[in-house]
Design an enzyme around this catalytic site. Structure first.
Site, PDB file in Angstrom:
ATOM      1  N   ALA A  83     -56.666  -1.244 -12.514  1.00 17.37           N
ATOM      2  CA  ALA A  83     -55.853  -0.105 -12.974  1.00 17.37           C
ATOM      3  C   ALA A  83     -54.510  -0.618 -13.482  1.00 17.37           C
ATOM      4  CB  ALA A  83     -55.654   0.910 -11.854  1.00 17.37           C
ATOM      5  N   ASP A 130     -39.805   5.164 -17.228  1.00 17.54           N
ATOM      6  CA  ASP A 130     -39.026   5.642 -18.386  1.00 17.54           C
ATOM      7  C   ASP A 130     -37.709   4.876 -18.502  1.00 17.54           C
ATOM      8  OD1 ASP A 130     -40.828   7.500 -19.327  1.00 17.54           O
ATOM      9  OD2 ASP A 130     -39.885   9.213 -18.327  1.00 17.54           O
ATOM     10  N   HIS A 159     -37.155 -24.232 -36.796  1.00 13.02           N
ATOM     11  CA  HIS A 159     -36.974 -25.517 -36.109  1.00 13.02           C
ATOM     12  C   HIS A 159     -38.068 -26.532 -36.483  1.00 13.02           C
ATOM     13  CE1 HIS A 159     -34.193 -23.210 -33.583  1.00 13.02           C
ATOM     14  NE2 HIS A 159     -33.814 -24.320 -32.994  1.00 13.02           N
ATOM     15  N   GLU A 185     -44.486  -3.136 -18.012  1.00 14.63           N
ATOM     16  CA  GLU A 185     -43.883  -1.795 -18.007  1.00 14.63           C
ATOM     17  C   GLU A 185     -44.445  -0.920 -19.133  1.00 14.63           C
ATOM     18  OE1 GLU A 185     -39.937  -1.273 -16.663  1.00 14.63           O
ATOM     19  OE2 GLU A 185     -39.880  -3.227 -15.694  1.00 14.63           O
TER      20      GLU A 185
HETATM   21  N1  CAA Z   1     -42.100  11.545 -16.227  1.00 17.88           N
HETATM   22  C1  CAA Z   1     -42.545  12.437 -15.317  1.00 17.88           C
HETATM   23  N2  CAA Z   1     -43.839  12.873 -15.271  1.00 17.88           N
HETATM   24  C2  CAA Z   1     -44.686  12.360 -16.185  1.00 17.88           C
HETATM   25  C3  CAA Z   1     -44.278  11.417 -17.153  1.00 17.88           C
HETATM   26  C4  CAA Z   1     -42.934  11.026 -17.156  1.00 17.88           C
HETATM   27  N3  CAA Z   1     -42.468  10.138 -18.054  1.00 17.88           N
HETATM   28  N4  CAA Z   1     -45.345  11.085 -17.907  1.00 17.88           N
HETATM   29  C5  CAA Z   1     -46.373  11.789 -17.451  1.00 17.88           C
HETATM   30  N5  CAA Z   1     -45.977  12.576 -16.407  1.00 17.88           N
HETATM   31  C6  CAA Z   1     -46.787  13.531 -15.655  1.00 17.88           C
HETATM   32  C7  CAA Z   1     -47.484  14.497 -16.600  1.00 17.88           C
HETATM   33  O1  CAA Z   1     -46.649  15.598 -16.919  1.00 17.88           O
HETATM   34  C8  CAA Z   1     -48.699  14.908 -15.806  1.00 17.88           C
HETATM   35  O2  CAA Z   1     -48.311  15.904 -14.885  1.00 17.88           O
HETATM   36  P1  CAA Z   1     -49.277  17.167 -14.542  1.00 17.88           P
HETATM   37  O3  CAA Z   1     -50.454  16.594 -13.812  1.00 17.88           O
HETATM   38  O4  CAA Z   1     -48.441  18.061 -13.690  1.00 17.88           O
HETATM   39  O5  CAA Z   1     -49.684  17.777 -15.849  1.00 17.88           O
HETATM   40  C9  CAA Z   1     -49.051  13.652 -15.019  1.00 17.88           C
HETATM   41  O6  CAA Z   1     -47.848  12.849 -14.993  1.00 17.88           O
HETATM   42  C10 CAA Z   1     -50.162  12.841 -15.667  1.00 17.88           C
HETATM   43  O7  CAA Z   1     -49.696  12.513 -16.977  1.00 17.88           O
HETATM   44  P2  CAA Z   1     -50.673  12.055 -18.153  1.00 17.88           P
HETATM   45  O8  CAA Z   1     -51.808  13.033 -18.253  1.00 17.88           O
HETATM   46  O9  CAA Z   1     -49.833  11.794 -19.354  1.00 17.88           O
HETATM   47  O10 CAA Z   1     -51.235  10.691 -17.556  1.00 17.88           O
HETATM   48  P3  CAA Z   1     -52.228   9.643 -18.193  1.00 17.88           P
HETATM   49  O11 CAA Z   1     -53.211   9.266 -17.157  1.00 17.88           O
HETATM   50  O12 CAA Z   1     -52.736  10.131 -19.519  1.00 17.88           O
HETATM   51  O13 CAA Z   1     -51.293   8.350 -18.370  1.00 17.88           O
HETATM   52  C11 CAA Z   1     -49.988   6.722 -19.570  1.00 17.88           C
HETATM   53  C12 CAA Z   1     -50.436   8.183 -19.388  1.00 17.88           C
HETATM   54  C13 CAA Z   1     -48.793   6.884 -20.494  1.00 17.88           C
HETATM   55  C14 CAA Z   1     -51.048   5.852 -20.201  1.00 17.88           C
HETATM   56  C15 CAA Z   1     -49.586   6.130 -18.192  1.00 17.88           C
HETATM   57  O14 CAA Z   1     -50.701   5.914 -17.364  1.00 17.88           O
HETATM   58  C16 CAA Z   1     -48.831   4.828 -18.337  1.00 17.88           C
HETATM   59  O15 CAA Z   1     -47.646   4.842 -18.605  1.00 17.88           O
HETATM   60  N6  CAA Z   1     -49.537   3.680 -18.176  1.00 17.88           N
HETATM   61  C17 CAA Z   1     -48.886   2.368 -18.179  1.00 17.88           C
HETATM   62  C18 CAA Z   1     -48.491   1.991 -16.791  1.00 17.88           C
HETATM   63  C19 CAA Z   1     -47.391   0.991 -16.797  1.00 17.88           C
HETATM   64  O16 CAA Z   1     -46.426   1.079 -17.550  1.00 17.88           O
HETATM   65  N7  CAA Z   1     -47.512   0.052 -15.898  1.00 17.88           N
HETATM   66  C20 CAA Z   1     -46.475  -0.935 -15.720  1.00 17.88           C
HETATM   67  C21 CAA Z   1     -46.563  -1.504 -14.356  1.00 17.88           C
HETATM   68  S1  CAA Z   1     -45.046  -2.005 -13.686  1.00 17.88           S
HETATM   69  C22 CAA Z   1     -44.624  -3.458 -14.396  1.00 17.88           C
HETATM   70  O17 CAA Z   1     -45.147  -3.874 -15.382  1.00 17.88           O
HETATM   71  C23 CAA Z   1     -43.482  -4.087 -13.723  1.00 17.88           C
HETATM   72  C24 CAA Z   1     -43.211  -5.489 -13.958  1.00 17.88           C
HETATM   73  O18 CAA Z   1     -44.000  -6.375 -13.773  1.00 17.88           O
HETATM   74  C25 CAA Z   1     -41.830  -5.841 -14.322  1.00 17.88           C
END
Ligand code: CAA
Length: 379
Positions: free
Chosen positions: A130, A240, A338, A363
């Protein structure tokens, strides 16, 4: 529209630049070569108030705005992208959700220590199966009389095992998908919590990215962050802001690659003159400088939106998408300028190139940023 930084923001930029040039840049190549976590820099970063910049002074932070924080990440990244991701994962991914969603008791127990840099934090969302589909995580948190039992594994956890506080996302109601996910604050020495072997990565080799495991890991009910079922939203809201930090990291890496290219083009002589006099090189430099400037405007705009209380999810995604792809492109051109030397460890641009690539992935991949932007544009 005002394109000038405030006096305070300029002072912060100058101070972080001076620190990064004096204390971070000299060890950056060695951290990368030896895959060594910059342990010795953590107390210095804390002394410089760089571990909790955007949090109020009364909770241990520096009381700066988010724009100052991203400027600091940009400057640290010019010197060493491994060091900057330690700071940014700690500040925006681990500390922010505690600040934003924590109870007073959680603030008391964690926030002061985290914002002041006494305790390092990590964010554990990604799992082996995931990554982009973050809601598909299978780590569970089962409620018992005296708390929750966590079971499962997380992957690519920046700052483990050095972090002492982990923000962990686990399903309290697996049937409900994203709405069944909850967030927990887990302390490193909790029985049942363990850390696996570090990954060997293409870049940011000084940062640590191992898996973490939960095996009947018992945490008290007070470890729940926010309400049950709010975990996915907490993760998304946290990302975000985190994405603006990664965009700033990409910006700093790109600026470092441009700086190195300008210096090299002025000193490298071919055909009897510095290569900076050749139009082929000038055009590359011009494109690099323009794209970096556009990145900076997007990154600073997203941070300013956050500071002024406006929605910034789409702006953050745009900044990360553009700045990260720019960083990879710019670092590639830097190697080209370079020539053969750029492909060796004699110059920092090969490290910039390797470090840049991850900013398109962690992220949220560039494809995830495009999803976020498209959903907003098509609303
Ligand atoms: N803020 C608050 N709530 C949010 C939101 C946000 N930005 N985005 C979505 N939601 C809410 C939605 O409103 C929805 O709420 P409801 O159930 O009440 O309707 C719920 O969350 C589900 O939203 P989606 O249907 O949009 O979810 P999705 O399964 O379609 O996922 C996605 C969308 C954008 C692909 C998301 O899964 C995602 O961002 N994936 C990437 C994950 C990621 O960035 N991982 C990084 C890991 S950390 C890392 O990398 C750290 C490191 O090493 C430095």
């Amino acid at each position: 529209m005002d394109f000038e930084l405030s006096d305070e923001q300029q002072l912060i930029r100058d101070a972080v630049r001076e620190f990064a040039e004096a204390e971070v840049a000299p060890i950056a190549a060695e951290l990368d070569r030896d895959h060594r976590f910059p342990t010795e820099l953590l107390p210095r970063l804390a002394e410089m108030n760089l571990m909790g910049m955007p949090y109020p002074e009364k909770v241990g932070g520096a009381g700066a705005d988010y724009l100052s924080y991203v400027i600091a990440i940009e400057e640290l990244s010019r010197a060493c992208a491994s060091t900057s991701v330690v700071v940014s994962a700690h500040s925006s991914l681990a500390t922010w959700p505690v600040f934003k969603f924590g109870t007073e008791a959680q603030h008391e127990r964690y926030l002061h220590d985290m914002a002041s840099g006494r305790r390092l934090g990590a964010f554990a969302l990604t799992e082996p199966a995931a990554g982009t589909d973050a809601a598909a995580g299978t780590t569970t948190a089962t409620l018992h009389a005296d708390g929750y039992a966590l079971n499962g594994s997380k992957m690519f956890i920046t700052n483990a095992p050095y972090a002492e506080v982990y923000i962990v996302f686990a399903k309290t109601d697996p049937e409900r998908g994203a709405r069944g996910m909850s967030a927990f604050i887990v302390e490193k020495d909790t029985p049942g919590f363990s850390v696996g072997e570090a990954e060997h990565k293409l870049g940011i080799r000084g940062s640590s990215t191992p898996p973490v495991y939960f095996s009947d890991c018992r945490v008290p009910k007070e470890a729940l962050l926010g309400a049950e079922g709010d975990g996915f939203k907490i993760a998304m809201a946290t990302l975000d802001g985190g994405r603006i930090g990664i965009a700033a990291q990409a910006l700093g890496i790109a600026q470092a690659a441009l700086d190195a290219s300008v210096a090299y083009a002025k000193e490298r002589v071919q055909f009897g003159k510095p290569i900076a006099a050749l139009q082929a090189i000038q055009w590359m430099i011009a494109d690099m400088a323009t794209e970096i400037d556009a990145s900076r405007l997007l990154v600073y705009r997203a941070a300013s939106f956050l500071d002024s209380g406006r929605p910034y999810s789409t702006e953050g995604a745009m900044a990360k998408l553009f700045a990260s792809e720019t960083a990879t492109r710019v670092a590639g051109k830097a190697i080209q300028i370079h020539g053969g030397y750029g492909y060796t460890e004699s110059y920092p641009v090969e490290r910039n190139y390797r470090d840049a690539k991850i900013t398109e992935i962690y992220e949220g991949t560039s494809e995830v940023q495009r999803m976020v932007i498209a959903r907003s544009a098509l609303r």
